[in-house]
Structure formats: structure tokens, C-alpha cells
Scaffold this motif. Structure first.
Motif, PDB file in Angstrom:
ATOM      1  N   GLN A 206       0.723  -1.005  -0.010  1.00 15.09           N
ATOM      2  CA  GLN A 206      -0.145   0.136   0.006  1.00 15.09           C
ATOM      3  C   GLN A 206       0.792   1.217  -0.124  1.00 15.09           C
ATOM      4  O   GLN A 206       1.847   1.661   0.699  1.00 15.09           O
ATOM      5  N   VAL A 207       0.711   2.083  -0.797  1.00 16.25           N
ATOM      6  CA  VAL A 207       0.796   3.726  -0.848  1.00 16.25           C
ATOM      7  C   VAL A 207       0.477   4.361  -0.750  1.00 16.25           C
ATOM      8  O   VAL A 207      -0.745   5.223  -1.270  1.00 16.25           O
ATOM      9  N   ILE A 208       1.035   5.554   0.148  1.00 10.75           N
ATOM     10  CA  ILE A 208      -0.049   7.082   0.200  1.00 10.75           C
ATOM     11  C   ILE A 208       0.999   7.916   0.144  1.00 10.75           C
ATOM     12  O   ILE A 208       1.976   8.026   0.543  1.00 10.75           O
ATOM     13  N   VAL A 209       0.494   8.614  -1.211  1.00 12.88           N
ATOM     14  CA  VAL A 209       1.094  10.436  -0.953  1.00 12.88           C
ATOM     15  C   VAL A 209      -0.224  11.236  -0.087  1.00 12.88           C
ATOM     16  O   VAL A 209      -1.253  11.117   0.397  1.00 12.88           O
ATOM     17  N   MET A 210       1.287  11.633   0.222  1.00 12.58           N
ATOM     18  CA  MET A 210       0.949  12.624   1.702  1.00 12.58           C
ATOM     19  C   MET A 210       0.848  14.116   1.046  1.00 12.58           C
ATOM     20  O   MET A 210       2.574  14.767   0.941  1.00 12.58           O
ATOM     21  N   ARG A 211      -0.255  15.162   1.572  1.00 14.72           N
ATOM     22  CA  ARG A 211       0.105  16.364   1.315  1.00 14.72           C
ATOM     23  C   ARG A 211      -0.294  17.261   2.665  1.00 14.72           C
ATOM     24  O   ARG A 211      -0.619  16.313   2.878  1.00 14.72           O
ATOM     25  N   PRO A 212      -0.044  18.703   2.290  1.00 13.25           N
ATOM     26  CA  PRO A 212       0.148  19.574   3.243  1.00 13.25           C
ATOM     27  C   PRO A 212      -1.240  19.456   3.074  1.00 13.25           C
ATOM     28  O   PRO A 212      -2.323  19.272   2.767  1.00 13.25           O
TER      29      PRO A 212
END
Length: 140
Positions: free
Chosen positions: A74-80
Motif C-alpha cells: 500500500q502506498v499513500i501520497v501525502m500532501r500538506p
């Protein structure tokens, strides 16, 4: 009430990180508090090694674009403004994407037991595994 004095910024140790990483310890509670908070600054492509937390970990992104990935792919892209929680014992890594710096707050608890480590560090994330996760961010 008291103003707490933070230690100087520290370079992320090579055993725990790939690439340039700096951290600032914001808070380390004294019993009965076991809270820990660090602000961690990752250069593009920089990342942690695989690791687990005995009591889980919460990441809150304040700048840039980052990735967090688990052993099951599983990969989650994290943004501000994004907050990601990894439960106790879940193997994971996190860091900046290839095109941006990333800064997050790492929030976790100590175990309250000097015999049980808060964090257990594993092997470094390979360049191939990192690239695969970063490609998921771009859809390539």
C-alpha cells in the motif's frame, strides 16, 4: 507552565534514513506522558528505512509531497494537511517524493517500558522499491 527548550536540529542517522534528512525534536514527554513529536525534513527521494512502532505512529504533513508505504504494497501520497496513521507493529517507511521536499510531524508514544523499544528499525528501502512507490504517485 514552562517554555520548553528544544535541542538543536539533528541529521537523520544513516542507519535509519536514505538521503538527506534533518529533524527537530519538538516534544518528548516525561512520565506520565509518553508523547513524542518530531518535525522531520526530507530532501527529494530521501526516506526512512523500514520500521515499526510499538504503539503506532501518526504523520502530519506540513510542507511538500511525500509517500508512506507498507510491507503489503500500500502506498499513500501525502500532501500538506494530510494525516496518516500506522498502527502498532505495521512495517512501513515514509519520505519525500522524487520531485519535492517534504516536511512532516511524526507523532508517537513511548512504550513506558525500557525493555520494549518505541521503534524497531529494519533494512533500507531499495531504490527499486522506492521508485515503484513514487511511480504510483504519478500514475506512470
Amino acid at each position: 507552565m514552562q517554555r520548553l527548550v528544544s535541542p538543536p536540529s539533528g541529521k537523520g542517522p544513516a542507519e535509519w534514513f536514505n538521503g538527506p534528512v534533518w529533524f527537530d525534536q519538538i516534544y518528548q514527554g516525561a512520565e506520565p506522558s509518553r508523547a513524542r513529536v518530531n518535525s522531520v525534513h526530507f530532501a527529494p527521494c530521501a526516506r526512512t528505512a523500514w520500521h515499526t512502532h510499538a504503539v503506532g505512529q501518526t504523520l502530519h504533513v506540513t510542507e511538500g509531497v511525500g509517500l508512506v508505504a507498507t510491507r503489503d504494497g500500500q502506498v499513500i501520497v501525502m500532501r500538506p494537511g494530510d494525516t496518516v496513521y500506522t498502527p502498532p507493529g505495521e512495517g512501513h517507511w515514509h519520505g519525500a517524493c522524487s520531485e519535492h521536499f517534504m516536511k512532516h510531524l511524526a507523532i508517537w508514544d513511548g512504550t513506558g517500558d525500557s525493555e520494549v523499544p518505541e521503534t524497531t528499525w529494519g533494512e533500507h528501502v531499495s531504490d527499486d522499491d522506492y521508485a515503484c512507490a513514487d511511480r504510483q504517485r504519478t500514475g506512470a
